[in-house]
Design a protein around this motif. Sequence first.
Motif, short mmCIF file in Angstrom:
data_model
loop_
_atom_site.label_atom_id
_atom_site.label_comp_id
_atom_site.label_asym_id
_atom_site.label_seq_id
_atom_site.Cartn_x
_atom_site.Cartn_y
_atom_site.Cartn_z
N GLY A 1 0.83 -1.20 0.00
CA GLY A 1 0.00 0.00 0.00
C GLY A 1 0.86 1.25 0.00
O GLY A 1 2.08 1.19 0.20
N LYS A 2 0.24 2.40 -0.22
CA LYS A 2 0.97 3.67 -0.31
C LYS A 2 1.13 4.31 1.07
O LYS A 2 0.17 4.43 1.83
CB LYS A 2 0.22 4.65 -1.22
N LEU A 3 2.35 4.73 1.36
CA LEU A 3 2.59 5.57 2.54
C LEU A 3 2.04 6.97 2.25
O LEU A 3 2.01 7.41 1.09
CB LEU A 3 4.09 5.65 2.84
N GLU A 4 1.63 7.68 3.29
CA GLU A 4 1.06 9.00 3.11
C GLU A 4 2.10 10.10 3.35
O GLU A 4 2.97 9.95 4.23
CB GLU A 4 -0.13 9.20 4.06
N ASP B 1 0.26 6.33 13.56
CA ASP B 1 0.35 4.88 13.84
C ASP B 1 0.15 4.05 12.58
O ASP B 1 0.89 3.09 12.34
CB ASP B 1 -0.68 4.49 14.90
N LYS B 2 -0.84 4.42 11.78
CA LYS B 2 -1.14 3.64 10.57
C LYS B 2 0.04 3.61 9.62
O LYS B 2 0.46 2.54 9.14
CB LYS B 2 -2.36 4.26 9.87
N ASN B 3 0.64 4.77 9.34
CA ASN B 3 1.76 4.83 8.41
C ASN B 3 3.03 4.21 9.00
O ASN B 3 3.84 3.64 8.28
CB ASN B 3 2.01 6.27 7.99
N THR B 4 3.21 4.36 10.29
CA THR B 4 4.38 3.76 10.95
C THR B 4 4.35 2.24 10.81
O THR B 4 5.38 1.60 10.54
CB THR B 4 4.43 4.16 12.44
N GLN B 5 3.17 1.66 10.99
CA GLN B 5 3.04 0.20 10.85
C GLN B 5 3.28 -0.23 9.41
O GLN B 5 3.92 -1.26 9.15
CB GLN B 5 1.65 -0.25 11.31
N LEU B 6 2.78 0.56 8.47
CA LEU B 6 2.99 0.23 7.06
C LEU B 6 4.47 0.34 6.69
O LEU B 6 5.01 -0.53 5.99
CB LEU B 6 2.16 1.18 6.18
N TYR B 7 5.13 1.38 7.18
CA TYR B 7 6.56 1.53 6.90
C TYR B 7 7.37 0.36 7.44
O TYR B 7 8.33 -0.10 6.80
CB TYR B 7 7.09 2.84 7.48
N ARG C 1 14.86 11.35 3.76
CA ARG C 1 13.48 11.43 4.28
C ARG C 1 12.56 10.38 3.67
O ARG C 1 11.77 9.74 4.35
CB ARG C 1 12.88 12.80 3.95
N LEU C 2 12.65 10.22 2.35
CA LEU C 2 11.72 9.35 1.65
C LEU C 2 12.13 7.89 1.74
O LEU C 2 11.29 7.00 1.82
CB LEU C 2 11.61 9.77 0.18
N GLY C 3 13.44 7.65 1.73
CA GLY C 3 13.92 6.27 1.78
C GLY C 3 13.76 5.62 3.14
O GLY C 3 13.72 4.40 3.25
N THR C 4 13.70 6.46 4.19
CA THR C 4 13.54 5.92 5.54
C THR C 4 12.25 6.41 6.20
O THR C 4 12.03 6.15 7.38
CB THR C 4 14.75 6.29 6.43
N TYR C 5 11.42 7.10 5.45
CA TYR C 5 10.12 7.61 5.91
C TYR C 5 10.24 8.28 7.28
O TYR C 5 9.59 7.93 8.25
CB TYR C 5 9.09 6.48 5.97
N LYS C 6 11.12 9.28 7.30
CA LYS C 6 11.39 9.98 8.57
C LYS C 6 11.66 11.44 8.27
O LYS C 6 12.34 11.78 7.31
CB LYS C 6 12.62 9.34 9.24
#
Length: 368
Positions: A245-248, A319-325, A343-348
Amino acid sequence: MSGKYDYLIVGAGLFGATFAFEAKKQGKKCLVIDRRGHIGGNVYCEEVEGINVHKYGAHIFHTNNKEIWDYVNQFVEFNRYTNSPVANYNGEIYNLPFNMNTFNKLWGVVTPQEAKEKIEAQKAEAGIEKPQNLEEQAISLVGTDIYEKLIKGYTEKQWGRKATELPAFIIKRLPVRFTYDNNYFNDKYQGIPIGGYNVIVEKMLEGIDIRLNTDFFAKKDELEALADKTVFTGMIDEYYEYKFGKLEYRSLKFEQEQMDTSNYQGNAVVNYTDRETPYTRIIEHKHFEFGTQDKTVITKEYPSEWSPGDEPYYPINDDKNTQLYKQYKELADKEDKVIFGGRLGTYKYYDMHQVIAAALTAAEKELT
């Protein structure tokens, strides 16, 4: 070496450029690609009327880490710029971060004790014991007046959600100072590179092969075959074809205007904290470098929800995106030929000094 290069580096921003610079020092050969027509990623500056325009939003370098400060100073000299934004609430001007100047303008108080008593009285009246969302957390920290005038509207525009729908943790570190200090950052080292951020990235990538206007995903197999390993700084979910699924993300739109005046707003950054003004802030770029040009350039910044084709700027670390990541990170951790960063490669969410520190850590791990 099976490929022509040791490393294919996807993204010519600070993470990719720092990694490439360190790899070159170790005798490694790198190819840096970027889908944009310029290097530098989001710190790229475009010269307009002799002014270095921060093309993708205001970037102010700040850090407490002397090692990182010394590292960036090998490429460029920094000026003495201090970030002192102001807030405009329906024409009323307040200093940020919240400090004695703010409290004096808001309530007419003069002493820190008076300001504390005012905030405590409003907090007590709100009666919030266990904050359940951003609104309750903000009121429990600074009271209702500051929340209503300087937090609520700006935050709801920034995130595209009601403050009651946002998690409390976003605002837990809200800076509140009982001194007359308008310096937004507490960091020891702060400034803007003289000549703009391009100077840093150009020097980092000196002598390294670069391909611009190159879409990694359009030629993924072909490009990865050129190198033994890939350093990927794009969206991790896109790399894995959004299989979970897509991260937001939050995105930004910029409206740039050149003006026939030498000084439009008297400050580099003015935040518009009412809900009705559609943009969150206006940046007047010349003030970052104390410009004296006859003309000026301003940029209005409009936050928006990210959708494919937009530029992703801020991960939404709920929480939702953290679990997906976490699902994507499990795949990334198993890779032996791909390094994810930025930022994008580690979603942070990273500040610039943190991006450089992360790139140096990755390079040290990989190259030693």
